[in-house]
Design a protein around this motif. Structure first.
Motif, short mmCIF file in Angstrom:
data_model
loop_
_atom_site.label_atom_id
_atom_site.label_comp_id
_atom_site.label_asym_id
_atom_site.label_seq_id
_atom_site.Cartn_x
_atom_site.Cartn_y
_atom_site.Cartn_z
N TRP A 154 85.51 32.24 100.79
CA TRP A 154 84.61 32.77 101.83
C TRP A 154 84.50 34.29 101.68
O TRP A 154 83.40 34.84 101.71
N ALA A 155 85.65 34.96 101.53
CA ALA A 155 85.66 36.42 101.40
C ALA A 155 84.94 36.85 100.13
O ALA A 155 84.24 37.86 100.11
N ASP A 156 85.12 36.09 99.05
CA ASP A 156 84.46 36.43 97.78
C ASP A 156 82.95 36.35 97.91
O ASP A 156 82.22 37.25 97.48
N PHE A 157 82.45 35.29 98.55
CA PHE A 157 81.01 35.14 98.76
C PHE A 157 80.49 36.26 99.65
O PHE A 157 79.46 36.89 99.35
N PHE A 158 81.20 36.54 100.73
CA PHE A 158 80.78 37.59 101.66
C PHE A 158 80.73 38.95 100.96
O PHE A 158 79.77 39.71 101.12
N GLY A 159 81.74 39.26 100.16
CA GLY A 159 81.78 40.53 99.45
C GLY A 159 80.65 40.68 98.45
O GLY A 159 80.03 41.75 98.35
N LYS A 160 80.36 39.61 97.70
CA LYS A 160 79.27 39.67 96.71
C LYS A 160 77.93 39.86 97.40
O LYS A 160 77.08 40.64 96.93
N GLU A 161 77.70 39.17 98.49
CA GLU A 161 76.42 39.29 99.20
C GLU A 161 76.27 40.68 99.82
O GLU A 161 75.18 41.27 99.79
N LEU A 162 77.36 41.20 100.39
CA LEU A 162 77.29 42.50 101.02
C LEU A 162 77.05 43.61 99.99
O LEU A 162 76.22 44.50 100.20
N THR A 245 87.10 43.11 100.52
CA THR A 245 86.96 41.66 100.69
C THR A 245 87.99 40.91 99.84
O THR A 245 88.41 39.82 100.20
N LYS A 246 88.39 41.51 98.71
CA LYS A 246 89.49 40.90 97.93
C LYS A 246 90.78 40.89 98.76
O LYS A 246 91.53 39.92 98.75
N VAL A 247 91.03 41.99 99.47
CA VAL A 247 92.21 42.06 100.34
C VAL A 247 92.13 40.96 101.39
O VAL A 247 93.10 40.24 101.64
N ALA A 248 90.95 40.82 102.01
CA ALA A 248 90.79 39.79 103.04
C ALA A 248 91.05 38.41 102.46
O ALA A 248 91.70 37.57 103.09
N GLY A 249 90.56 38.16 101.25
CA GLY A 249 90.79 36.87 100.61
C GLY A 249 92.25 36.62 100.30
O GLY A 249 92.76 35.51 100.47
N ARG A 250 92.95 37.67 99.87
CA ARG A 250 94.37 37.52 99.55
C ARG A 250 95.21 37.27 100.80
O ARG A 250 96.15 36.47 100.79
N VAL A 251 94.85 37.96 101.89
CA VAL A 251 95.54 37.71 103.15
C VAL A 251 95.26 36.28 103.62
O VAL A 251 96.16 35.56 104.07
N GLY A 252 94.00 35.85 103.47
CA GLY A 252 93.64 34.48 103.83
C GLY A 252 94.44 33.46 103.04
O GLY A 252 94.86 32.43 103.59
N LEU A 253 94.66 33.75 101.75
CA LEU A 253 95.45 32.83 100.92
C LEU A 253 96.87 32.73 101.44
O LEU A 253 97.45 31.63 101.49
N CYS A 254 97.46 33.85 101.86
CA CYS A 254 98.82 33.82 102.40
C CYS A 254 98.88 33.00 103.68
O CYS A 254 99.85 32.28 103.93
#
Length: 422
Positions: A154-162, A245-254
């Motif tokens: 989700w974070a990856d998609f959001f980051g690419k679109e933004l 957004t990579k940070v957000a994705g990594r936190v989400g993974l944790c």
């Protein structure tokens, strides 16, 4: 001190294990076979798209795998009002009968951004109409769970679109000029759109004018431009937006590794009251159990308490005694530059103080439904020195607490976490 901290953590976990058990049992009882069906509902709630208030399909529709459109309730608004006004309207034509979003003052400011950026507002309208439906549907419709089944995706998609929007719309140049123009005209903003939003009630329109005239929107505009500068900073991932957004994705993974998948069997150790096993899971550094087990959440009655409570979690996250050296992957250097930008936070501080100066009158309006005719803004009232002192105290306290929350990496007793360029 490490041993003392470890003993303290073990003691805390005896109480925490009961909470973990209740949480996971509750999750399991309501979600036996729903792995993968948690991302979209969570993000909908986070962004205010909860199902009780909004149905995404009432806003956008998917025609096929490549075509998404606004529904019949919204598409005419873009085609007949937004795009013609933002693309064709000029200051010599605008009046109260042929405009909706803009007033003359705002249009003048937006036409003064220079020939290269004058087209920005038109491009923005077209971009939202063409790409908005696909982005909204992908991010918030339940059907997306089939492909976006983790917070990282989700974070990856959001980051690419933004970042794509930033590049296509030239946000790093023209976007900043547009924000400056908007902040200059905002104190005097009065349009048909504002009248509609306020349902034509004179008291609400008067209150809006009061707030717009007295909020420090000049400082808000400066802070927004400085934020754009940070988001546009070039990094190894492209722009700082992508790093964040990579940070957000990594936190989400944790979080997923902890509360959804329980990849290391932490729940089993909790059931067995195996403290060594629980610490062993924490030492793997890919879960959120440490922060969850060492922080006591408490009730917050104001902004300062709220941010200070959140700061306990970011401190525990970055200053994790087992994993602090590895927390740099959650701390990009562009993020460090942003949270340490004193000039930007000085401007945010001014906005906060300007809001607090209005709190008394806002409460009065809520209580009585009208604004007393003898009202004098506090900064112009010579008899209100104590109120002004309170405003300044609150502004400083909120700023300190907020920065302690978002820059938890700087609050570790053993030294701050080192940032990484990614």
């Amino acid at each position: 001190s490490s041993g003392i901290n470890a003993e303290y953590g073990i003691c805390r976990m005896k109480y925490f294990s009961a909470l973990v058990a209740l949480t996971l049992v509750g999750f399991a009882s309501t979600c036996d076979d729903c792995y993968g069906e948690y991302v979209i509902p969570t993000m909908r709630r986070l962004f205010g798209f909860d199902e009780e208030r909004y149905d995404v399909r009432e806003i956008v529709r998917k025609l096929d795998n490549e075509t998404y459109v606004f529904t019949e309730d919204y598409n005419p608004f873009f085609e007949k009002m937004v795009i013609p006004e933002l693309c064709e309207m000029t200051t010599d034509k605008i009046n109260i009968y042929n405009s909706y979003l803009l007033d003359r003052k705002c249009l003048e400011e937006m036409e003064n951004v220079g020939p290269q950026c004058r087209k920005f507002k038109c491009q923005l309208a077209h971009y939202v109409k063409e790409h908005g439906p696909r982005i909204i549907y992908t991010l918030f419709d339940q059907e997306s769970e089939a492909t976006i089944d983790t917070f990282t995706k989700w974070a990856d998609f959001f980051g690419k679109e933004l970042s794509a929007a930033f590049k296509e719309l030239e946000m790093c140049t023209c976007g900043k000029k547009f924000l400056k123009a908007a902040s200059r005209c905002a104190p005097f903003y009065y349009s048909n759109a504002l009248f509609d939003v306020m349902s034509g009630y004179a008291s609400d329109i008067g209150t809006s004018a009061l707030l717009l005239r007295n909020w420090d929107l000049e400082a808000a505009g400066k802070a927004a431009v400085q934020l754009i500068d940070h988001l546009c900073e070039q990094t190894s991932s492209g722009m700082c937006i992508n790093s964040l957004t990579k940070v957000a994705g990594r936190v989400g993974l944790c979080i997923e590794n902890s509360y959804v998948k329980d990849v290391h069997g932490f729940y089993d150790f909790v059931e067995k009251d195996d403290e060594e096993g629980m610490i062993g899971v924490m030492k793997k550094c890919d879960t959120a159990w440490y922060a969850g087990s060492t922080v006591d959440g408490s009730y917050s009655s104001n902004y300062v308490e709220y941010f200070n409570n959140l700061a306990l979690y970011t401190n525990a996250w970055y200053c994790d005694e087992y994993c602090q050296e590895q927390r740099g992957i959650f701390y990009p250097c562009c993020m460090k530059d942003m949270v340490r930008d004193k000039k930007m936070w000085d401007n945010v501080h001014k906005v906060v103080e300007s809001h607090y100066r209005l709190l008394d009158v806002i409460y009065r309006i809520v209580d009585t439904g009208n604004l007393h005719s003898s009202y004098i803004p506090p900064e112009h009232n010579p008899y209100d020195d104590e109120y002004e002192k309170m405003v300044r105290r609150q502004g400083k306290a909120i700023r300190k607490a907020f920065l302690r929350w978002i820059d938890g990496a700087s609050t570790c007793k053993g030294g701050e976490v080192e940032c990484i360029d990614f």
